[in-house]
Structures are given as C-alpha cells and as structure tokens.
Design an enzyme around this catalytic site. Structure first.
Site, short mmCIF file in Angstrom:
data_model
loop_
_atom_site.label_atom_id
_atom_site.label_comp_id
_atom_site.label_asym_id
_atom_site.label_seq_id
_atom_site.Cartn_x
_atom_site.Cartn_y
_atom_site.Cartn_z
N ALA A 45 42.97 1.54 56.11
CA ALA A 45 44.32 1.29 55.61
C ALA A 45 44.44 0.01 54.80
CB ALA A 45 45.30 1.25 56.77
N LEU A 49 41.84 1.96 47.87
CA LEU A 49 42.51 3.25 47.66
C LEU A 49 43.82 3.31 48.44
CD1 LEU A 49 42.46 6.16 46.49
CD2 LEU A 49 41.24 6.85 48.57
N LEU A 218 43.26 17.63 41.58
CA LEU A 218 44.04 18.82 41.90
C LEU A 218 45.49 18.48 42.20
CD1 LEU A 218 41.51 20.88 44.04
CD2 LEU A 218 42.18 21.25 41.67
N GLU A 255 37.10 7.56 29.44
CA GLU A 255 37.55 6.27 29.98
C GLU A 255 37.09 5.14 29.07
OE1 GLU A 255 37.75 5.97 34.51
OE2 GLU A 255 35.94 7.15 34.18
N HIS A 279 35.89 16.84 39.69
CA HIS A 279 37.14 16.94 38.94
C HIS A 279 37.08 18.03 37.86
CE1 HIS A 279 38.04 13.37 41.04
NE2 HIS A 279 37.61 12.48 40.16
N LYS A 372 32.09 6.66 30.54
CA LYS A 372 32.62 5.30 30.64
C LYS A 372 32.42 4.59 29.29
CE LYS A 372 33.45 4.97 35.21
NZ LYS A 372 34.77 4.62 35.76
N ARG A 382 41.61 21.90 26.79
CA ARG A 382 42.02 22.51 25.52
C ARG A 382 41.42 23.90 25.39
NH1 ARG A 382 39.59 21.08 19.72
NH2 ARG A 382 41.20 21.92 18.34
#
Length: 804
Positions: A45, A49, A218, A255, A279, A372, A382
């Site tokens: 925690a 992230l 997602l 990126e 991804h 990168k 596309r």
C-alpha cells in the site's frame, strides 16, 4: 349458503398473512444484504503503483458503492513499520480527488469518511495475517454485520506472490459463506515455463475463479469500448470486419520516456514482455475474436478470446524487428553496477507482424509496435480498410469527408498524442457509429488538427463524457465479478505459447541502435512482405567505433575465407540467408540459360526455413517454371505430417511460388499405406526417377546442413549405409525419432555441380570447430565426406556457428 363467505373471509386473511410473511422475509434479506461487509486489503500500500493509482481507485469504488448495500473497510498493508506506514497512507489519502462535478465541501466530507474507513497494518509474518483476519472478524461481529467477502490486491513484485498466497490461504481466508478475490498485477512470468510455474504455485492456494489477473490496458476506456462498439454496430460491421475488406490492423503504443530507473525490470522482460505480450496482445484479441451473441456473458467472451489465441500463426525470427536506444546500456551499467565491457541485448523497441489463420482474418497483417524513447507518446488501434473504389473526377471535386476514394478507417485512440485523450473515430465515408450517449459525446472540430493523414473533420469522433482512470474501472469490475476484463490462466498460457518461441529466437539478436526522440528519423521504419518483416533502411555504418561502442552487425561485412579447403561465406543470419538465396538464384538462371532446366535438391530441418521464405518472398526473377525440386532426405512419416521435410517445403516455399506440379519430386516414403518398407522399394524408385530425369544423376545444386554429431542429409555416424557404393538413394536409421529415414547417398551428392552447406546457430559451434580439423572420415563424421567429384563445395556459416 353461509359456507362461501366463511371461506372467502379465511382466504383473504390467508393472502394477507402470506403477503406479510413475504414482506418480512424480503425485509430480512434486504437487511442481510445491507449488512454485507467487504474488506479490501491492499498489499504494498505504500508502493508507487498504490500511491499513484490504487488508493484513488479504491476511493472511487467507495464513492460508487457506498449506500448500495455493502459496508467497507480498507486495509493498507506493507512491510514498513506501523508508524512510517501510517504517515505514508495519511499523505496519500489527503491527495485523493473527487469527480469534477462534486462540490468542494461534499468532497471534503467524502474524503473524511474514506479516511475513517482506512487503516494501516504491517504484514510480514503468518502471525500478522492471522491477526488481521481476527481483527476483521471482531469488527464485523462488533458492528453486527455479515461478512460478504475480502479482496486482496497484490501490489507487490511477483516473487513475493507465493509466500503471501500461502499466508492468506492458511490464516486470512474469510469464513464460510463469504467470497475471496485475489488481484494479481503483471508480469505473469517471463516465458511459458515460468508462467506455468507461477500458475501452478498460485493454483495450490487459490481457485481460478478467485484470481483476477490485471492488465490495466483492459481498463482503459477506449480499450474497454472495443467489444461494446463492435456489438452496438453489428449491422454496419458484419460485412466489413473481415479479410475481404480490412487491409491491415495497427496496434501501437509509443513512449517518449526511456527505461531509466526501471532497467532491472527491462533487463528481465524487455519491451516484448513489458508491453507486447500483454497489453497489445489483449487488444489484438478484442479486435480479432469472434463476437459473442451475449456480450454480458463473461464465459462467452473468454471462450471466444481463447479461440482467437488458438488461431494465431506461430511467430518466427523474421516476424519481428527490434531496437535499443543508445543511452540504454549506459543506464544499465550505472543502475545495475555492470562493468564497462557489459553490452545488453535487451530490446527497447519492437515491431512484430502477426497473422491469424482463420476464415475471417486469413492474410490480414496485424502490426504490433511499441518502444521507449520514441518521437511521441500515443496509443491507438487503427483498422484500415481496403480502397476498393476509383473516383473518375479529380480529388478537388470530391465531396469532403464523403468520397469513397478517401481512406476508410476506424481508430480506437487510447490516449495522449495529438488528441490528448481517449476517442473513437470512424471515417465519415464508412458509417455513422452508434455509441452510448450517456457515456460518449461527439468531439467538436479542431481546425488544423490532422490524424492519420486526414483532418479531424473527416471523422465521426467521440470522446468519453467523463474520463476515468483504468484502475478505477478495473477495481469496480473486480467488485462486480466481471471476469472478462481480466486474464484467465488459459489465456495467459496461450499468450506465452505464442510469444515464447519468438523471445527464444531473439535471445542473441543484436538490436538496432537508435538515438531516441525526433532524431530517430526513419531509422525504425519497417516494412513487410508475406510473413517477413524487416527494417526499411539498412543499418547505419560506424566507420570508427567510439570508446563506449560495441561491435554491431553493421560493423561486419560478409566474411570470405576458407573452411576445409573450400570457400566459406560467413555473416549475420539475415545477410547470410540473403547471400545464399542470391547464389541459388544465380545458379538457377545460369543453368536454365544453358540447359533449359535447373535441378535443385533441398535438405529438411529448421535451418533452411528462413531460406525458403527468402526465396518465396524476395526473388521474383527466379526461374521457377523451369526448376525441378528434389528432396535430399526425408523422414519416414506421411507427407502431410508436420515432421515431414516435404511438408516444411510445401508450407514455406511451394505454396508461395509457381513450380509446375510435375517438377516437384517428393521422396516415396509412404507407399501401400506403409512407411519405408524395404519390400516396397521406395529408395530404388526414387533413384530410378533421378536417373531418368537428371542428366548423369548430377544435380545442379544440392543444399545440405550439418548436425551437431556431424551428420548430413540422413547419413549418420557409425553407419556405413549410403557412404559409398553405387546406390543413389538409401534407407537409413537416425538416432533420434522418427528413426527411419530415406536419403540421397554420399556418392550422388558428390556428383552435383555445386554443393552448399548451410550451418547456423551457436549450438553448431563445437561441431564446426571439430570438423574444421579432421580429415575425410565419413564413417565418424559423414559431413567430412562431402567433396564434389568435379563440382564446387561452398560453406555458408553464420557468425554464431563460425565464431561462437
């Protein structure tokens, strides 16, 4: 007469009693539902992230679900001490934001409520987990609630998963009647083997339905809209979403940032493991999968996604190009304390060409690309449709945004870039799309803005009414048990089955260096033909290597030398294959010019596959109509078996070129429903065919390989069969399965006008060194017996095999 009213009165009373009982039961059920308590335990925690996204996502869940029947408690946990952890969590909770339309006073009130429901625990030992569980149970009991379930969110490195899972399973599961949901962040392994191992470990503690593997892409609004868009526009898309109309599909994530601060992660996973395997592959599935009739069925969605995985064509070395920005290796040396001599082969850029072998998508190229240190930050999907129209009038007379000659495309714009945020765009000359008006609005025109070569006014463009963070969406779907937004074990392993062979083939590939940003120019542009993808520009040559430079493929030219007193050509694999293909074409053209035909005998196995593909896709001047193709050797399996050398020749060469049917000569290993039976005399039949068709039984060119034991064709060490004598074709026995083989003999090989031996891969280095030193001893090393009687022998050896 009096009985009927008496009965009616009692029936009415009974009905009233029934209604009262039902209302009471319903009230009890509703009360029970209202008392359902959910504990959310955020592991890690205090990490990056959690601080950036997860606490905000949990706050959003509270805002959406508070007052709808569940009570909540949020437990932040980490290895940090209690005091330090509480301080970090307090700062994070202060920084939480409310939706834009929330009044400041109301926002402060909601944040205060959430802060009251949030607390920090140190979780380090099994006893800590047990204490947490008892604390949850005591609180639920004290407040007179019913425990509905627990969500454990693993915001920790994967190496910690197994130990945490063991502690949860043994000490912190909820009691009977309550559910458990465990949320796992990528990466889920580095390859198929490690993913399988991780799945097995976690499967020993949790059931599959309890696990939610997160791919945060997602949860991105546009990605989450792909299937609903296809569903809501079925009527328009049914005739378009297929190979007859789609020219290609691009799935891109660029990126501008580099990997500084994350090089330890990148050294392990690279750009393919970081972005493409998860991804971009998940997006590929959403575009390519068959659309279920019922999109609300998670089982149907996941089942159709798995079917799409199973239709993916296997990737090969020629399916990808890879690069690495120039500053990367210096960053690795600094961050990982590597010596100055260390040179990383980790790709930070990759372009991959994917094909799907089913009726809908056969022949359609899917381009996946990420990197990168590129020139812009943008993500999009596309779908470009074929231009099947011709407009007789000039372009200046076309009706703007309506002409059929304008590009037709659908773009799922994930974010950033010129638009700055998520959007769905459809060319106006396609159709007006349907999107839910409550959550999507039409974008106003922005003069001067162009996307994919056209002004924004050429598109129907829609953006979300309210932008939402991906993690907020996914956390909500975890709570509502929407499994179709997560990665199942079956789909995870199917993805790794697809990607692992490519990763293995790239393990020793030197990526192309690029400077980064706008200075990349056209250096990373690539193009494709058939199944092969390559950089458009040749690599830049370094005439003088700097003190911080490592030799690159571009620093080496084709090396010409001698090997066993015969010419040797050595180069990097792609250049070597190109050279060999060119030499074969030159020999073919010369033979056809002189004799009207060209007889080429080809070995099987994996090494010639790249050559077959090069010949098929890049040599349009090859005289295929006058070429006879023979087999050097064959496994004793049916010709349609994947193990068959002929099947490999068919898949990678014959189906792409026009060789007359009667010019193709497979070995007769399968006769009378038997395989290589001596009494069927298959070897003698093939020898007779050679003698009849090939002048003096002298092939124009024979292509051989060399095994790690020194075998060539299917002539093996310690076996006299086929090494001498008059037989042209023999049956032999291999030490590896399938053991029975048919092969040209050494005498007929040595009658050839030219013999080319192709040797590739680091695993061939040892045998290449050994064979370079031995004499002519074919019984020990059959390859050493290859020396044409009056022809030429040329060795083609890549740097890995020649130099190690």
């Amino acid at each position: 007469m009096s009985a009927e009213p008496h009965f009616t009165r009692h029936a009415g009373a009974w009905n009233m009693l029934t209604v009262a009982v039902c209302m009471a039961l319903l009230g009890c059920l509703q009360a029970q539902e209202l008392q359902g308590h959910v504990s959310v335990i955020l592991l890690g925690a205090t990490g990056d992230l959690a601080r950036k996204y997860l606490w905000q996502g949990l706050f959003q869940l509270y805002l959406e679900e508070a007052g709808k029947g569940h009570s909540f408690r949020f437990h932040g946990t980490a290895l940090t001490s209690t005091k330090q952890g509480q301080e970090v969590i307090a700062k994070v909770l202060e920084s939480l934001s409310c939706p834009r339309d929330t009044a400041p006073s109301r926002c402060a009130e909601l944040k205060a409520q959430f802060q009251q429901l949030s607390e920090y625990h140190r979780l380090k030992t099994p006893e800590d987990y047990l204490a947490l569980s008892k604390d949850i149970e005591a609180r639920v009991q004290h407040e007179g609630l019913r425990e509905a379930g627990r969500i454990f969110y693993f915001s920790v490195p994967p190496f910690a998963y197994a130990e945490i899972a063991r502690s949860i399973n043994s000490s912190c599961r909820p009691g009977p009647g309550a559910w458990l949901r465990v949320v796992l962040e990528k990466p889920f392994g580095r390859d198929h083997r490690s993913a399988q191992q991780l799945a097995t470990e976690l499967g020993s503690f949790f059931q599959e339905e309890e696990m939610y593997r997160v791919d945060h892409y997602l949860g991105k609004q546009v990605v989450a809209q792909i299937l609903p868009f296809r569903d809501q526009n079925r009527k328009a898309l049914d005739g378009l979403w297929n190979r007859h109309h789609v020219e290609r599909v691009e799935i891109i994530m660029k990126e501008t940032v580099d990997a500084e601060g994350r090089t330890s992660f990148y050294e392990e996973y690279g750009v393919i493991g970081d972005v493409l395997q998860n991804h971009l592959t998940e997006i590929l599935m959403l575009v390519a999968m068959e659309l279920p009739l019922n999109l609300s069925s998670s089982e149907a969605v996941l089942g159709h996604k798995l079917q799409a995985f199973q239709a993916l064509r296997g990737l090969q070395r020629g399916s990808a190009v890879v690069g690495q920005y120039q500053a990367y290796r210096g960053q690795v040396r600094r961050e990982l304390q590597k010596p100055d001599s260390f040179h990383s082969l980790t790709p930070t850029f990759a372009g991959v060409l994917v094909h799907i072998d089913n009726l809908r998508w056969e022949g359609v190229p899917f381009i996946l690309m990420s990197g990168k240190a590129l020139d812009e930050r943008v993500g999009y999907v596309r779908i470009l449709f074929k231009d099947q129209a011709y407009c007789a009038q000039s372009e200046k007379r076309w009706v703007p945004a309506q002409s059929h000659c304008l590009p037709q495309q659908i773009i799922f714009y994930i974010g950033h870039g010129e638009l700055g945020g998520p959007a769905v765009l459809v060319s106006r000359n396609l159709f007006r799309p349907s999107l839910p008006s409550a959550s999507w609005k039409e974008v106003e025109g922005q003069p001067g803005l162009r996307l994919f070569g056209r002004p924004l006014s050429d598109y129907y463009a829609y953006s979300p009414v309210r932008e939402q963070d991906a993690y907020s969406i996914l956390i909500s779907r975890i709570f509502h048990r929407r499994k179709d937004s997560f990665i199942t074990m079956e789909n995870l392993l199917a993805s790794w089955v697809f990607w692992t062979p490519l990763l293995d083939s790239l393990a020793h590939e030197v990526p192309r260096l690029y400077p980064g940003g706008a200075e990349n120019g056209h250096l990373l542009d690539f193009e494709f033909s058939g199944s092969h993808l390559s950089f458009s520009q040749p690599p830049l040559e370094q005439l003088v290597l700097g003190p911080d430079s490592a030799p690159m493929p571009s620093d080496f030219q084709v090396l010409r030398a001698k090997y066993r007193d015969s010419p040797l050509i050595s180069a990097w694999p792609e250049e070597l294959i190109a050279r060999l293909a060119g030499d074969i074409e030159a020999a073919a053209v010369q033979a056809v010019r002189r004799f009207g035909k060209f007889h080429l005998a080809l070995s099987g196995g994996s090494s010639p596959v790249a050559l077959f593909q090069q010949l098929a896709m890049g040599h349009y001047g090859f005289p295929w109509a006058h070429t006879h193709l023979w087999l050097v050797d064959e496994r004793c399996v049916p010709l349609w078996d994947p193990e068959s050398n002929f099947q490999g020749l068919q898949a990678h060469l014959l189906q792409h070129v026009r060789v007359p049917y009667y010019n193709v000569h497979p070995m007769p290993v399968h006769q009378r429903q038997r395989l290589c039976a001596e009494e069927d005399q298959g070897a003698q039949a093939y020898a007779k065919e050679i003698s009849t068709v090939v002048t003096n039984s002298s092939f124009d060119l024979v292509l051989l390989g060399m095994g790690t034991d020194g075998h060539t064709a299917s002539l093996f060490p310690q076996s006299p069969v086929g090494l001498d004598g008059k037989q042209l074709v023999v049956l032999t026995t291999s030490p590896s399965s399938p053991h029975r083989r048919m092969s040209l003999s050494l005498p007929v090989i040595n009658r050839a006008h030219k013999v080319a031996v192709l040797v590739m891969g680091r695993m061939k280095r040892e045998i290449a060194m050994l064979v370079s030193r031995v004499g002519r001893e074919p019984r020990k090393w059959p390859i050493s017996g290859v020396l044409p009687d009056s022809g030429q022998l040329v060795w083609y050896m890549d740097y890995d095999a020649f130099l190690g």
